[in-house]
Design a protein around this motif. Structure first.
Motif, PDB file in Angstrom:
ATOM      1  N   UNK A 542      -3.260   3.972   4.434  1.00 55.44           N
ATOM      2  CA  UNK A 542      -4.657   4.044   4.860  1.00 55.44           C
ATOM      3  C   UNK A 542      -4.845   4.150   6.356  1.00 55.44           C
ATOM      4  N   UNK A 543      -3.860   4.738   7.063  1.00 52.65           N
ATOM      5  CA  UNK A 543      -3.982   4.895   8.505  1.00 52.65           C
ATOM      6  C   UNK A 543      -3.494   3.714   9.312  1.00 52.65           C
ATOM      7  N   UNK A 544      -3.034   2.649   8.636  1.00 50.74           N
ATOM      8  CA  UNK A 544      -2.474   1.476   9.309  1.00 50.74           C
ATOM      9  C   UNK A 544      -0.958   1.521   9.145  1.00 50.74           C
ATOM     10  N   UNK A 545      -0.225   1.354  10.241  1.00 56.00           N
ATOM     11  CA  UNK A 545       1.223   1.550  10.215  1.00 56.00           C
ATOM     12  C   UNK A 545       1.963   0.340  10.779  1.00 56.00           C
ATOM     13  N   UNK A 546       3.189   0.157  10.274  1.00 54.00           N
ATOM     14  CA  UNK A 546       4.103  -0.873  10.798  1.00 54.00           C
ATOM     15  C   UNK A 546       5.462  -0.237  11.008  1.00 54.00           C
ATOM     16  N   UNK A 547       6.030  -0.470  12.184  1.00 59.30           N
ATOM     17  CA  UNK A 547       7.361   0.064  12.463  1.00 59.30           C
ATOM     18  C   UNK A 547       8.408  -0.765  11.729  1.00 59.30           C
ATOM     19  N   UNK A 548       9.309  -0.075  11.021  1.00 55.22           N
ATOM     20  CA  UNK A 548      10.385  -0.726  10.287  1.00 55.22           C
ATOM     21  C   UNK A 548      11.706  -0.274  10.903  1.00 55.22           C
ATOM     22  N   UNK A 549      12.467  -1.174  11.524  1.00 56.02           N
ATOM     23  CA  UNK A 549      13.742  -0.769  12.117  1.00 56.02           C
ATOM     24  C   UNK A 549      14.769  -0.434  11.053  1.00 56.02           C
ATOM     25  N   UNK A 550      15.822   0.230  11.464  1.00 56.15           N
ATOM     26  CA  UNK A 550      16.905   0.557  10.534  1.00 56.15           C
ATOM     27  C   UNK A 550      17.535  -0.724  10.002  1.00 56.15           C
ATOM     28  N   UNK A 551      17.893  -0.715   8.702  1.00 54.80           N
ATOM     29  CA  UNK A 551      18.518  -1.884   8.085  1.00 54.80           C
ATOM     30  C   UNK A 551      19.688  -1.453   7.216  1.00 54.80           C
ATOM     31  N   UNK A 552      20.593  -2.411   7.007  1.00 54.80           N
ATOM     32  CA  UNK A 552      21.722  -2.206   6.117  1.00 54.80           C
ATOM     33  C   UNK A 552      22.044  -3.536   5.472  1.00 54.80           C
ATOM     34  N   UNK A 553      22.375  -3.517   4.184  1.00 54.55           N
ATOM     35  CA  UNK A 553      22.765  -4.751   3.520  1.00 54.55           C
ATOM     36  C   UNK A 553      22.255  -4.827   2.102  1.00 54.55           C
ATOM     37  N   UNK A 554      22.485  -5.993   1.489  1.00 54.80           N
ATOM     38  CA  UNK A 554      21.986  -6.270   0.150  1.00 54.80           C
ATOM     39  C   UNK A 554      20.527  -6.693   0.241  1.00 54.80           C
ATOM     40  N   UNK A 555      19.729  -6.222  -0.723  1.00 56.37           N
ATOM     41  CA  UNK A 555      18.321  -6.599  -0.797  1.00 56.37           C
ATOM     42  C   UNK A 555      18.018  -7.104  -2.204  1.00 56.37           C
ATOM     43  N   UNK A 556      17.208  -8.137  -2.258  1.00 52.53           N
ATOM     44  CA  UNK A 556      16.744  -8.689  -3.533  1.00 52.53           C
ATOM     45  C   UNK A 556      15.231  -8.750  -3.484  1.00 52.53           C
ATOM     46  N   UNK A 557      14.591  -8.234  -4.525  1.00 51.47           N
ATOM     47  CA  UNK A 557      13.139  -8.306  -4.646  1.00 51.47           C
ATOM     48  C   UNK A 557      12.805  -8.901  -6.010  1.00 51.47           C
ATOM     49  N   UNK A 558      12.028  -9.981  -5.999  1.00 49.77           N
ATOM     50  CA  UNK A 558      11.690 -10.667  -7.250  1.00 49.77           C
ATOM     51  C   UNK A 558      10.180 -10.863  -7.326  1.00 49.77           C
ATOM     52  N   UNK A 559       9.607 -10.521  -8.470  1.00 48.00           N
ATOM     53  CA  UNK A 559       8.176 -10.711  -8.709  1.00 48.00           C
ATOM     54  C   UNK A 559       7.980 -11.392 -10.057  1.00 48.00           C
ATOM     55  N   UNK A 560       7.083 -12.342 -10.076  1.00 47.74           N
ATOM     56  CA  UNK A 560       6.819 -13.100 -11.304  1.00 47.74           C
ATOM     57  C   UNK A 560       5.342 -13.473 -11.341  1.00 47.74           C
ATOM     58  N   UNK A 561       4.726 -13.313 -12.484  1.00 45.66           N
ATOM     59  CA  UNK A 561       3.328 -13.704 -12.662  1.00 45.66           C
ATOM     60  C   UNK A 561       3.210 -14.615 -13.874  1.00 45.66           C
ATOM     61  N   UNK A 562       2.288 -15.536 -13.786  1.00 49.55           N
ATOM     62  CA  UNK A 562       2.049 -16.423 -14.931  1.00 49.55           C
ATOM     63  C   UNK A 562       0.563 -16.721 -15.042  1.00 49.55           C
TER      64      UNK A 562
END
Length: 562
Positions: A542-562
């Motif tokens: 939506x026209x709003x930006x964030x700079x994300x530097x280069x990364x390397x490694x393992x990533x874990x993303x977890x989402x849970x709803x109840x």
């Protein structure tokens, strides 16, 4: 508000206990919530320029709990950002209760005390919202009253202070009101013809304590800044059948600040949006002009650490493909812009020469964004240097319909075609012109970047349980980092698992950004584990930006709803 006497791990374990789900307490009270955890185990890689860090784990963790009843709601949010992910500024560091509220409801009246989000109209003068991927959370802590007791009328009044990382500074405060009325509810002839006509108006007041703003290079003088900034918005929407039109205008009083160079020019924004749709066809045409509409709760300090009160939507297509989104457009709220966007989509029917057996959909989108044609005011500074600054002036003049240099252009065509019961394909071609001298989100200095992008996206159903999706993308440019190729293969085992491998290859420099991931879904749980490299760049929405530097490694993303 920081949380004392409880660990983050304990709360997360309690919420994620096996069998946890939305449940009722007593009569008519429902408890629900969610957990989101994004974790990186960073590795240093000099070739792609990852940041050196002594931290073994970086993580953004959020846990929400809400209690819902007939008359009273309440909720809290715990955030653990003690070691935030790369690209999130130092102000994010911390943990505690970031959001807490109580809401009372009775016969069309709703009163909230605590933290809340709100948007007036299209957001030209107020948009308090959360977008975690961008690091945006400019919620308001205070009170809000909503009234829906009158048929076709919606009223809102609010007041409070805006969140800025872990600070709810009392240096500035916000007050506002909004009202909308559906005129078709009171004009019977419109109601009978299924016409809709809405009119709305909004007001926001920012009160900020007085401040000494140094003038140019002399410490003996300071600007007199207004402690009260008012903003107004009026809008109307009319629709009948498949046609809809929205017109909106916003105005902001003098608001000298660091982002606009401490000028005293009033701000304004005007927008017209037309849409039409029927079976198999849709069209969109919209235009927007804005100037000096950078509206923040603090006038000074580092610009990147000042959160917006409002949001100026970007009239640029929001691409989801990797290479197509390499050069995203960021709205020029302070400098102003003319923005145009058009979108046309048509689906050729089945069993026609262009539709074939299953039909064919074609979509064309064009976005053109230009600056304003400005005549600047200059004044001598306090030691007599000629024409050196705009501090303390109205900044510039600009005729309404005169336009300046091109900031951004994007023309793309997408063809979606189903070839058989088990295979369908999307093809996209895109031409982009990107003025980096203004937008400054690439490494190419002040050059204009021209790129041609081709995308193939194929989806093949192997069986009722397995689907294979493949992507091939190619970006050609003679500027910036040169040529790119992207490939992805994704195998889904419905509805439980998904396996994917991808590589983003800069052929001009021989750099590979590979990634492998496994995603699992079970009931309300979603877990993704991945390993690979991520290119430095900008994440925008939506026209709003964030700079994300280069990364390397393992990533874990977890989402849970109840």
């Amino acid at each position: 508000m920081k949380l004392q006497g409880i660990t983050t791990a304990a709360l997360l374990c309690a919420l994620a206990a096996p069998g946890a789900q939305a449940f009722k307490i007593g009569s008519g009270v429902t408890v629900r919530g969610s957990i989101q955890a994004d974790i990186l185990f960073p590795q240093y890689d000099a070739k792609i320029g990852t940041e050196k860090t002594s931290e073994d784990i970086q993580a953004n963790i959020y846990a929400d709990v809400q209690a819902i009843s007939k008359y009273v709601d309440g909720g809290i949010r715990l955030e653990y950002l003690e070691h935030p992910l790369p690209g999130f500024r130092p102000g994010f560091k911390g943990w505690g209760l970031s959001n807490i509220f109580v809401k009372g409801k009775y016969k069309g009246f709703e009163l909230t005390a605590g933290d809340f989000y709100e948007q007036f109209g299209s957001g030209f003068i107020l948009r308090a919202y959360e977008e975690r991927s961008l690091g945006v959370d400019n919620s308001i802590r205070g009170g809000r009253l909503k009234v829906n007791a009158i048929d076709g009328v919606r009223l809102t009044a609010l007041g409070g202070v805006q969140r800025r990382y872990w600070d709810w500074s009392t240096r500035s405060s916000l007050f506002g009101a909004d009202g909308e009325i559906d005129l078709d509810r009171y004009i019977k002839s419109m109601d009978r013809k299924n016409m809709k006509w809405m009119f709305g108006a909004s007001w926001i007041l920012k009160h900020e304590r007085d401040e000494l703003v140094p003038v140019d290079i002399s410490p003996d003088y300071a600007l007199r800044v207004p402690m009260n900034v008012n903003a107004f918005d009026v809008r109307t929407r009319y629709s009948v059948g498949g046609f809809s039109a929205l017109a909106e205008y916003a105005w902001k009083s003098q608001d000298p600040s660091r982002p606009n160079g401490y000028i005293y020019k009033n701000g304004s924004a005007a927008m017209l949006s037309l849409t039409y749709s029927k079976k198999g066809l849709s069209a969109l045409l919209q235009a927007k002009r804005s100037e000096n509409m950078d509206f923040r709760s603090l006038r000074s300090g580092a610009i990147a650490d000042q959160f917006f009160i409002n949001n100026m939507p970007a009239f640029a297509y929001q691409h989801t493909y990797s290479l197509a989104s390499m050069y995203p457009y960021a709205t020029q709220a302070a400098g102003g812009e003319w923005a145009f966007e058009g979108n046309f989509a048509y689906k050729f029917p089945r069993n026609t020469p262009l539709g074939g057996k299953y039909g064919t959909k074609i979509t064309f989108n064009a976005s053109v964004i230009l600056g304003l044609d400005k005549s600047y005011y200059y004044k001598e500074d306090l030691i007599g240097a000629p024409g050196s600054t705009q501090y303390g002036t109205d900044g510039y003049t600009s005729a309404f319909f005169k336009m300046g240099q091109r900031y951004y252009e994007d023309y793309n065509i997408q063809i979606e075609k189903k070839f058989s019961r088990v295979f369908n394909m999307t093809f996209m071609y895109m031409f982009q012109r990107y003025n980096n001298a203004v937008l400054k989100t690439s490494e190419e200095g002040d050059k204009t970047i021209y790129s041609n992008i081709f995308v193939y996206d194929g989806r093949y159903r192997l069986s009722n349980k397995f689907i294979l999706r493949t992507e091939l993308q190619y970006l050609h440019t003679r500027q910036d980092l040169g040529q790119w190729v992207y490939g992805l293969a994704e195998l889904a085992w419905l509805p439980y698992m998904m396996f994917s491998v991808s590589d983003q290859w800069n052929t001009s420099h021989g750099t590979h950004y590979y990634m492998a991931a496994i995603t699992g879904n079970y009931k309300a749980n979603r877990l993704m584990v991945s390993y690979g490299l991520t290119r430095a760049g900008y994440n925008c929405s939506g026209g709003v930006c964030r700079y994300v530097p280069a990364t390397k490694g393992f990533q874990i993303s977890y989402n849970y709803t109840f």
